[in-house]
Design an enzyme around this catalytic site. Sequence first.
Site, mmCIF file in Angstrom:
data_model
loop_
_atom_site.group_PDB
_atom_site.id
_atom_site.type_symbol
_atom_site.label_atom_id
_atom_site.label_comp_id
_atom_site.label_asym_id
_atom_site.label_seq_id
_atom_site.Cartn_x
_atom_site.Cartn_y
_atom_site.Cartn_z
ATOM 1 N N HIS A 1 0.847 -1.202 0.000
ATOM 2 C CA HIS A 1 0.000 0.000 0.000
ATOM 3 C C HIS A 1 0.874 1.240 0.000
ATOM 4 O O HIS A 1 2.094 1.153 0.174
ATOM 5 C CB HIS A 1 -0.991 -0.007 1.157
ATOM 6 C CG HIS A 1 -0.388 0.115 2.535
ATOM 7 N ND1 HIS A 1 0.484 -0.824 3.059
ATOM 8 C CD2 HIS A 1 -0.522 1.076 3.493
ATOM 9 C CE1 HIS A 1 0.834 -0.450 4.279
ATOM 10 N NE2 HIS A 1 0.245 0.704 4.567
ATOM 11 N N HIS B 1 1.373 3.914 1.905
ATOM 12 C CA HIS B 1 1.890 4.676 3.044
ATOM 13 C C HIS B 1 3.415 4.790 2.998
ATOM 14 O O HIS B 1 4.116 3.847 2.633
ATOM 15 C CB HIS B 1 1.451 4.053 4.371
ATOM 16 C CG HIS B 1 0.015 4.350 4.691
ATOM 17 N ND1 HIS B 1 -0.707 3.630 5.602
ATOM 18 C CD2 HIS B 1 -0.830 5.308 4.215
ATOM 19 C CE1 HIS B 1 -1.939 4.125 5.672
ATOM 20 N NE2 HIS B 1 -2.039 5.141 4.836
ATOM 21 N N ASP C 1 5.768 4.683 5.156
ATOM 22 C CA ASP C 1 6.632 3.724 5.841
ATOM 23 C C ASP C 1 6.685 2.366 5.125
ATOM 24 O O ASP C 1 7.320 1.424 5.618
ATOM 25 C CB ASP C 1 6.210 3.541 7.314
ATOM 26 C CG ASP C 1 4.813 2.980 7.479
ATOM 27 O OD1 ASP C 1 3.880 3.502 6.843
ATOM 28 O OD2 ASP C 1 4.646 2.013 8.246
ATOM 29 N N HIS C 2 6.043 2.268 3.948
ATOM 30 C CA HIS C 2 6.116 1.037 3.156
ATOM 31 C C HIS C 2 6.732 1.265 1.780
ATOM 32 O O HIS C 2 7.046 0.307 1.081
ATOM 33 C CB HIS C 2 4.723 0.407 3.028
ATOM 34 C CG HIS C 2 4.180 0.000 4.363
ATOM 35 N ND1 HIS C 2 4.149 -1.305 4.800
ATOM 36 C CD2 HIS C 2 3.701 0.743 5.392
ATOM 37 C CE1 HIS C 2 3.670 -1.342 6.035
ATOM 38 N NE2 HIS C 2 3.389 -0.116 6.417
ATOM 39 N N HIS D 1 -7.519 -0.302 5.406
ATOM 40 C CA HIS D 1 -6.413 0.514 5.920
ATOM 41 C C HIS D 1 -6.120 1.597 4.872
ATOM 42 O O HIS D 1 -6.048 2.786 5.191
ATOM 43 C CB HIS D 1 -5.209 -0.373 6.182
ATOM 44 C CG HIS D 1 -4.007 0.343 6.697
ATOM 45 N ND1 HIS D 1 -3.968 0.954 7.922
ATOM 46 C CD2 HIS D 1 -2.786 0.555 6.132
ATOM 47 C CE1 HIS D 1 -2.774 1.516 8.088
ATOM 48 N NE2 HIS D 1 -2.043 1.290 7.024
ATOM 49 N N ASP E 1 -0.259 -3.854 6.194
ATOM 50 C CA ASP E 1 -0.949 -3.294 7.358
ATOM 51 C C ASP E 1 -2.431 -3.673 7.378
ATOM 52 O O ASP E 1 -3.234 -3.034 8.045
ATOM 53 C CB ASP E 1 -0.822 -1.769 7.380
ATOM 54 C CG ASP E 1 0.585 -1.312 7.715
ATOM 55 O OD1 ASP E 1 1.455 -2.164 7.975
ATOM 56 O OD2 ASP E 1 0.816 -0.082 7.706
ATOM 57 N N HIS F 1 4.144 -4.729 10.796
ATOM 58 C CA HIS F 1 4.632 -4.088 12.025
ATOM 59 C C HIS F 1 4.691 -5.072 13.194
ATOM 60 O O HIS F 1 3.918 -6.026 13.250
ATOM 61 C CB HIS F 1 3.711 -2.927 12.442
ATOM 62 C CG HIS F 1 3.743 -1.762 11.503
ATOM 63 N ND1 HIS F 1 4.599 -0.698 11.664
ATOM 64 C CD2 HIS F 1 3.024 -1.500 10.382
ATOM 65 C CE1 HIS F 1 4.394 0.188 10.683
ATOM 66 N NE2 HIS F 1 3.444 -0.278 9.895
HETATM 67 FE FE FE Z 1 2.678 0.802 8.153
HETATM 68 ZN ZN ZN Z 2 0.100 1.696 6.547
#
Ligand code: FE
Ligand code: ZN
Length: 257
Positions: free
Chosen positions: A56, A58, A60-61, A114, A133, A171
Site C-alpha cells: 500500500h 503509506h 513507511d512502506h 487501511h 498493514d 509491524h
Molecule cells: Fe505501516
Molecule cells: Zn500503513
Amino acid sequence: MAVLVDQFLCRTDNYGYLVHDVETRKTVAIDAPDAGAVKAALNHRGWTLTDILITHHHRDHVEGVSVLKSEFKLTVTGPRLEAEKIMGLDVMVAPGDMVMVGSTAFFVVATPGHTLGHIAYHNAGDRHLFSGDALFSLGCGRMFEGKPGPMWEGLKQLRSLPDPTLLYCGHEYTEENARFALSVDPRNAALNIRAAEVKRMRAEGKFTIPVSLGMEKATNPFLRSDKPELAKAMGLPPDTDPSLVFAALRGAKDDFR
Ligand code: FE
Ligand code: ZN
C-alpha cells in the site's frame, strides 16, 4: 519451490522482509520501509535485490523504493488502485493476479480498509502470507480509507487460507494488540496463552512474527467478528451482522488506551 525469508525490524516498528528464491536466486523485498536496512540485510545474506512488492501507498512502506531502484536493476510491483500515489511502480496488479518472482508465485488478495487499494501477497507454495498493514498478529490495520464491510470481507479472505500459513505482517504491534484483544475476549484460552507468550518474547527482545494463521484464527478478535462472544463484548445481539461487529471492534480499538 523453496524460499528463504530474511526478516528485520526497521524504522520504529516496521518489519522488512526479503524473500529469496533459492533456485533462481531472485530476491524480493516486501515493501521498502527503509533502503538502508534492506541493503544491510541483502549484504548480510549475499543476495541481490530483483523485485519489490508493495502492499500500500503509506510512506513507511514505500520510502525506500527510489534509492533501491537507483542501485539495483529491479521490478517494482504494486496495487493498480494506488498507482498514482506510489512513485516508481513498474507493474500494476489487481486482486486475483499472480506475481512470479523466479519460480515463486505470489497471489494478490484484496484487503481494502487501511487504504482503499491495499493488497496482500500470498505465496501458497511455501505457505507464506505477507499482509502489510491489513492484518497484524492479534490486530488489524487502522481503517483510514475504507469501509468496514469490504475490510471485513478482505480479512475473511485471509482467514480462509490454510492454518499452517505463516503470517508476515508490516509491524511489530503484537504486544499492544494483545492488551486490546484480552479486553474484548478475556475468556479465550488460546488468546491468554498467546498473550503471555508474546509478553515473554518481547521482554526477551524476540520477534512475535511470523505466527501461524491457525493461531490468529483462534486469537485475533478482528478475525473472530462473527463469533457471538465478540458481538456480546461490543454490546450487540449475537445475530448482528459480523461486519457491524467488526466495525464496533475497530472503533473500540481506535479509542483503547
Ligand atoms: Fe505501516
Ligand atoms: Zn500503513
